[in-house]
Enzyme design. Structure first.
Site, PDB file in Angstrom:
ATOM      1  N   CYS A 119      -3.899  -7.673 -24.660  1.00 43.09           N
ATOM      2  CA  CYS A 119      -4.733  -8.601 -25.432  1.00 43.09           C
ATOM      3  C   CYS A 119      -4.358  -8.532 -26.918  1.00 43.09           C
ATOM      4  O   CYS A 119      -4.202  -9.562 -27.578  1.00 43.09           O
ATOM      5  CB  CYS A 119      -6.211  -8.263 -25.221  1.00 43.09           C
ATOM      6  SG  CYS A 119      -7.332  -9.444 -25.969  1.00 43.09           S
ATOM      7  N   CYS A 120      -4.181  -7.309 -27.438  1.00 44.68           N
ATOM      8  CA  CYS A 120      -3.790  -7.160 -28.847  1.00 44.68           C
ATOM      9  C   CYS A 120      -2.398  -7.736 -29.083  1.00 44.68           C
ATOM     10  O   CYS A 120      -2.139  -8.312 -30.136  1.00 44.68           O
ATOM     11  CB  CYS A 120      -3.805  -5.686 -29.263  1.00 44.68           C
ATOM     12  SG  CYS A 120      -5.415  -5.061 -29.737  1.00 44.68           S
ATOM     13  N   CYS A 201     -12.167  -6.993 -33.814  1.00 46.50           N
ATOM     14  CA  CYS A 201     -12.678  -8.067 -32.956  1.00 46.50           C
ATOM     15  C   CYS A 201     -14.031  -7.657 -32.360  1.00 46.50           C
ATOM     16  O   CYS A 201     -14.237  -6.479 -32.008  1.00 46.50           O
ATOM     17  CB  CYS A 201     -11.712  -8.327 -31.816  1.00 46.50           C
ATOM     18  SG  CYS A 201     -10.124  -8.989 -32.344  1.00 46.50           S
ATOM     19  N   CYS A 204     -14.446  -5.469 -29.130  1.00 45.09           N
ATOM     20  CA  CYS A 204     -13.879  -4.111 -29.194  1.00 45.09           C
ATOM     21  C   CYS A 204     -14.444  -3.306 -30.364  1.00 45.09           C
ATOM     22  O   CYS A 204     -13.846  -2.318 -30.788  1.00 45.09           O
ATOM     23  CB  CYS A 204     -12.354  -4.184 -29.302  1.00 45.09           C
ATOM     24  SG  CYS A 204     -11.616  -5.113 -27.960  1.00 45.09           S
ATOM     25  N   CYS A 228      -4.470  -1.203 -32.957  1.00 47.01           N
ATOM     26  CA  CYS A 228      -4.184  -2.457 -32.267  1.00 47.01           C
ATOM     27  C   CYS A 228      -2.684  -2.652 -32.099  1.00 47.01           C
ATOM     28  O   CYS A 228      -2.236  -3.442 -31.291  1.00 47.01           O
ATOM     29  CB  CYS A 228      -4.781  -3.632 -33.037  1.00 47.01           C
ATOM     30  SG  CYS A 228      -4.114  -3.793 -34.686  1.00 47.01           S
TER      31      CYS A 228
END
Ligand code: SF4
Length: 243
Positions: A119-120, A201, A204, A228
């Protein structure tokens, strides 16, 4: 100026010199030496404010890169816009190549829970690589006291790929940040008052528990992950995402 990638020898010498300077002197030197091949990245949290203020005082034209992952708190976006006005920052907002809807279609819901590294990569690292491809030097507001990885960083660092990094406030403590904010009467991210000591984010990030002194403990809580990937040499192959 024609930019030549510094050798490790050059970096060692520059670090000896830059360690003797304060944050503003480091930034002024970097802007003078590398403009127009230099930008600064910011996540627009309370910790970011002193460096953004120094940029506004020393090199207000320097591009400020903000990666809009699509998962930020609305308070972060409002804080970014307020600081842009207040400091007259030259902000460049960069988005991932795919929309949130496409992310769900391609990877399912809550990728951040199942595979935060991927995702990062999609939402932060690839956009940052794209945004910085035109720059030889990137300024970042990381500090020794934040993570084990950051503790080993120097004022100027080469990377395996991407721009050379300059860290003007690498040797600042949390107290230095707070003192600078107080002395200059600068604003704090609105979520700081609610116990968020490090803000990324929304999915998270949690408020930091009172039992810990780790200001980043609210990031990816319950996972091994502490970065990240923007501050480490991290590529798609390393996270198993293939090419
Ligand atoms: S911090 Fe979380 S939501 Fe943001 S890009 Fe990384 S895993 Fe995804």
């Amino acid at each position: 100026m024609k930019f030549t990638i510094p050798t490790e020898e050059d970096i060692k010498y520059l670090n000896e010199e830059l360690t003797k300077k304060n944050a503003q002197e480091r930034l002024v030197w970097a802007a003078k030496t590398f403009t127009p091949g230099i930008a600064v990245s910011s996540s627009f949290q309370t910790q970011s404010v002193p460096l953004l203020h120094l940029v506004s005082q020393s090199c207000p034209e320097m591009p400020v890169i903000f990666i809009d992952t699509g998962f930020h708190f609305p308070e972060t976006l409002a804080f970014r816009d307020m600081l842009k006005e207040k400091f007259h920052l030259n902000i460049h907002i960069i988005h991932p190549t795919i929309t949130k809807e496409q992310l769900i279609l391609d990877y399912g819901t809550e990728l951040y829970r199942r595979d935060p590294d991927l995702c990062c990569y999609i939402n932060k690292i690839e956009p940052m690589q794209r945004a910085t491809a035109q720059y030889q030097v990137l300024v970042a507001g990381v500090r020794h006291d934040q993570t084990k990885h950051r503790n080993a960083l120097r004022v100027i660092e080469r990377r395996f790929s991407g721009p050379v990094r300059i860290h003007p406030i690498i040797d600042w403590s949390e107290n230095d940040i707070l003192q600078y904010i107080t002395e200059h009467n600068l604003p704090a991210h609105p979520l700081t008052a609610q116990g968020y000591t490090s803000i990324g984010c929304a999915p998270c990030t949690q408020p930091t528990s009172r039992e810990t002194t780790d200001k980043r403990a609210g990031r990816w809580t319950g996972k091994e992950k502490t970065e990240c990937g923007l501050q480490i040499d991290f590529d798609k192959k390393q996270i198993g995402a293939g090419e």
